[in-house]
Design a protein around this motif. Structure first.
Motif, PDB file in Angstrom:
ATOM      1  N   PRO A 131       0.843  -1.202   0.000  1.00 33.65           N
ATOM      2  CA  PRO A 131       0.000   0.000   0.000  1.00 33.65           C
ATOM      3  C   PRO A 131       0.877   1.251   0.000  1.00 33.65           C
ATOM      4  N   MET A 132       0.598   2.151  -0.933  1.00 32.00           N
ATOM      5  CA  MET A 132       1.327   3.414  -1.044  1.00 32.00           C
ATOM      6  C   MET A 132       0.373   4.535  -0.650  1.00 32.00           C
ATOM      7  N   VAL A 133       0.844   5.479   0.149  1.00 31.28           N
ATOM      8  CA  VAL A 133       0.019   6.640   0.540  1.00 31.28           C
ATOM      9  C   VAL A 133       0.816   7.895   0.233  1.00 31.28           C
ATOM     10  N   ILE A 134       0.291   8.705  -0.681  1.00 27.61           N
ATOM     11  CA  ILE A 134       1.048   9.846  -1.184  1.00 27.61           C
ATOM     12  C   ILE A 134       0.197  11.114  -1.081  1.00 27.61           C
ATOM     13  N   PRO A 135       0.760  12.199  -0.519  1.00 28.21           N
ATOM     14  CA  PRO A 135      -0.006  13.453  -0.447  1.00 28.21           C
ATOM     15  C   PRO A 135      -0.040  14.127  -1.808  1.00 28.21           C
ATOM     16  N   MET A 136      -1.213  14.596  -2.201  1.00 29.91           N
ATOM     17  CA  MET A 136      -1.333  15.196  -3.523  1.00 29.91           C
ATOM     18  C   MET A 136      -2.302  16.377  -3.525  1.00 29.91           C
ATOM     19  N   ALA A 137      -2.031  17.320  -4.419  1.00 34.64           N
ATOM     20  CA  ALA A 137      -2.983  18.394  -4.710  1.00 34.64           C
ATOM     21  C   ALA A 137      -4.126  17.777  -5.504  1.00 34.64           C
ATOM     22  N   LEU A 148       0.893  15.690  13.305  1.00 31.13           N
ATOM     23  CA  LEU A 148      -0.336  15.711  14.087  1.00 31.13           C
ATOM     24  C   LEU A 148      -1.110  14.415  13.877  1.00 31.13           C
ATOM     25  N   VAL A 149      -1.180  13.987  12.643  1.00 38.95           N
ATOM     26  CA  VAL A 149      -1.974  12.809  12.298  1.00 38.95           C
ATOM     27  C   VAL A 149      -1.221  12.033  11.223  1.00 38.95           C
ATOM     28  N   ALA A 150      -1.379  10.721  11.225  1.00 43.29           N
ATOM     29  CA  ALA A 150      -0.754   9.892  10.194  1.00 43.29           C
ATOM     30  C   ALA A 150      -1.832   9.319   9.294  1.00 43.29           C
ATOM     31  N   HIS A 151      -1.542   9.236   8.023  1.00 42.95           N
ATOM     32  CA  HIS A 151      -2.437   8.531   7.103  1.00 42.95           C
ATOM     33  C   HIS A 151      -1.840   7.155   6.842  1.00 42.95           C
ATOM     34  N   CYS A 152      -2.549   6.143   7.322  1.00 38.05           N
ATOM     35  CA  CYS A 152      -2.025   4.774   7.267  1.00 38.05           C
ATOM     36  C   CYS A 152      -2.625   4.038   6.083  1.00 38.05           C
ATOM     37  N   GLY A 153      -1.787   3.313   5.395  1.00 37.55           N
ATOM     38  CA  GLY A 153      -2.228   2.566   4.223  1.00 37.55           C
ATOM     39  C   GLY A 153      -2.184   1.072   4.476  1.00 37.55           C
ATOM     40  N   PHE A 154      -3.297   0.415   4.131  1.00 33.94           N
ATOM     41  CA  PHE A 154      -3.404  -1.042   4.217  1.00 33.94           C
ATOM     42  C   PHE A 154      -4.068  -1.542   2.945  1.00 33.94           C
ATOM     43  N   ILE A 155      -3.900  -2.821   2.698  1.00 35.59           N
ATOM     44  CA  ILE A 155      -4.657  -3.435   1.605  1.00 35.59           C
ATOM     45  C   ILE A 155      -5.750  -4.282   2.238  1.00 35.59           C
ATOM     46  N   HIS A 156      -6.989  -4.026   1.828  1.00 39.57           N
ATOM     47  CA  HIS A 156      -8.117  -4.772   2.376  1.00 39.57           C
ATOM     48  C   HIS A 156      -8.989  -5.231   1.213  1.00 39.57           C
ATOM     49  N   GLU A 157      -9.126  -6.524   1.072  1.00 37.05           N
ATOM     50  CA  GLU A 157      -9.909  -7.086  -0.036  1.00 37.05           C
ATOM     51  C   GLU A 157      -9.454  -6.504  -1.371  1.00 37.05           C
TER      52      GLU A 157
END
Lengths: 224, 224
Positions: free
Chosen positions: A51-57, B39-48
């Motif tokens: 899983p990749m999480v990337i900040p974007m406009a 302040l906050v983290a955006h966590c990425g996982f793979i689900h289904e």
């Protein structure tokens, strides 16, 4: 963001909508409202089984979200049919300080959308998307700039996420403590978190007399 | 967040580190610094087979990130060996306003870590994790609260992400326009984005005379 959130019900007048949905919601209008207010989106893709999480406009146009995606186009360039993607926009409104560690939380508004992302290939759709992304944070800015050149369009990767599913998560209000903890002399309350635009600063090479345009937020009152 | 970012090099003194890495970096110390400030983290996982991106409270302890994970424990409860996960922390510092739409961008600091997430099952590790998460935003708060009860520990899901890979993305400075666009009377510059804590507000049922503790940021000077 806390185990106690599950018990949280918004209890202030005017939050009937929020109370009805008990913090989680599939109200698409509310999700769109949050998307339209946000500053940055965290986009999720699967790349090589991770899983990749990337900040974007980004910007929403109808049931689509356009994403300024230079750094991720490689993920989908070879998938003209599109790839599963998600996009989360979160605004933190406060820290919720309870008597017990267990009931600490945050106040926040979050929209989560899922859908299929693909590269925008139609030139007129790309222009519409770039205008929307530019105007999302600075309404009217697109028309203040010169027209984009062909080479710029070719160098810009824009993704579109067709929204198939939208949900929201919202927490408001103060701490919700256990009855047994009330009355103790342990402080509890909220600490607001505020995200705001500061005063615009012209680049050093802007010629004197160049007016600050309508899209740029006016200088705030200053307290010296 | 702009096609032009690739050309961006930090050009202010004191940013040698940033210049060296030309905006992308695998410097783990810098990534950890950003994680510790967020302040906050955006966590990425793979689900289904879909990418999920969820905002979560978190804290870093050494090469681990602990995540307050009530809403995601279902994803990994049945995977005691852990699942691939990522975590992104982004701070937006400004809007970058260029003469051309193409060179608009944002100033930001972002840390992206990848690793394996699993449920924390050891009771002492869970206590350490919850203390770190509580103190991440309000240093010292954990020790101001009463001890957590066994039932609270059982009701709290905590995930640990073992960091296997860390990288950063940073943009600083003003707009980087094409030479041909300089000298025109089009305004360019930056608009700061500031995220700050406001004045703490005690809950209505806190007894009079309860002092505001050390963990809560002191009231700011007020301008009336």
């Amino acid at each position: 963001m806390s185990s106690s959130d599950k018990r949280q019900a918004a209890d202030t007048p005017g939050h009937a909508k929020i109370r009805q949905m008990s913090r989680g919601s599939y109200d698409r209008d509310l999700a769109y409202e949050i998307l339209d207010q946000g500053l940055v989106a965290h986009c999720g893709f699967i790349h090589e089984d991770r899983p990749m999480v990337i900040p974007m406009a980004y910007a929403r146009v109808g049931d689509r979200v356009y994403i300024h995606g230079a750094s991720t186009t490689r993920i989908i360039t070879n998938n003209s049919a599109g790839v599963p993607a998600s996009l989360t926009v979160t605004m933190i409104d406060g820290l919720v300080v309870a008597r017990s560690a267990f009931h600490h939380s945050m106040n926040y508004r979050c929209a989560i959308v899922h859908g299929t992302a693909r590269l925008v290939e139609d030139p007129s759709e790309q222009i519409e998307a770039l205008a929307a992304i530019t105007d999302h944070l600075l309404p009217g800015r697109w028309n203040e700039c010169r027209e984009m050149m062909t080479k710029e369009h070719k160098a810009t990767g824009v993704l579109v996420l067709e929204i198939e599913h939208a949900s929201t998560k919202i927490r408001t209000g103060g701490p919700v403590d256990d009855k047994e903890d009330l009355g103790t002399h342990v402080w509890a309350g909220t600490v607001p978190v505020v995200t705001a635009l500061g005063q615009a600063l012209a680049a050093a090479d802007v010629p004197d007399g160049t007016p600050q345009p309508a899209s740029i937020p006016a200088a705030r009152r200053k307290f010296v």
